[in-house]
Design a protein around this motif. Structure first.
Motif: not given
Length: 158
Positions: A25-29, A73-74, A87-90
């Motif tokens: 669930s670490r994708v930008p929302q 992301a770390p 969150f990490s990503g675009t």
């Protein structure tokens, strides 16, 4: 200035559902933002904490303003995560601009995790004075938008 774009919201929802199904669930929302008008320009503030300023991109094409940013992301290995909520990503947000915007003079700054985009109103969309002329026997007068009639030329004001 803005038009409703249901496809963007559906895309965000779909990515969210698929990312949870794949176990992450670490994708930008979303990219929270405020948008308001002050005088002759619009101001957009978008929250992007922890984003590398070099990854921020503001683009205007065919009447669409696109904001893009990336948070890495770390990369710590052999870490036992106790909580992973950042969150990490675009991140990407698109807004449809109306015809009354001066797209040539849009400017943006990024400071303290907030992207600020200044969107000027086009000159053609600003209120303007239109002179109303009468027949030659009457003196011309000027009417201003939002104000009552002004005195005809030659009348005493008092």
């Amino acid at each position: 200035m803005l038009r409703f774009d249901p496809f963007t919201d559906v895309d965000v929802l779909t990515r969210s559902l698929f990312s949870h199904a794949m176990g992450t669930s670490r994708v930008p929302q979303f990219m929270p933002m405020d948008l308001y008008r002050v005088g002759d320009h619009y101001v957009l503030h978008a929250d992007l904490p922890g984003v590398d300023p070099g990854s921020v991109d503001v683009n205007v094409e065919n009447g669409t303003l696109t904001l893009t940013a990336h948070r890495s992301a770390p990369s710590e290995e052999h870490v036992q995560w106790l909580a992973s909520e950042r969150f990490s990503g675009t991140y990407r947000r698109q807004l449809s601009l109306g015809d009354g915007v001066d797209t040539e003079n849009i400017s943006a700054t990024y400071e303290n995790g907030v992207l600020t985009v200044m969107i000027p109103v086009a000159d053609r969309a600003k209120p303007r004075r239109i002179e109303v002329t009468r027949l030659a026997s009457e003196a011309p007068r000027t009417i201003e938008a939002g104000k009552g009639e002004t005195a005809s030329k030659g009348e005493a004001s008092g």
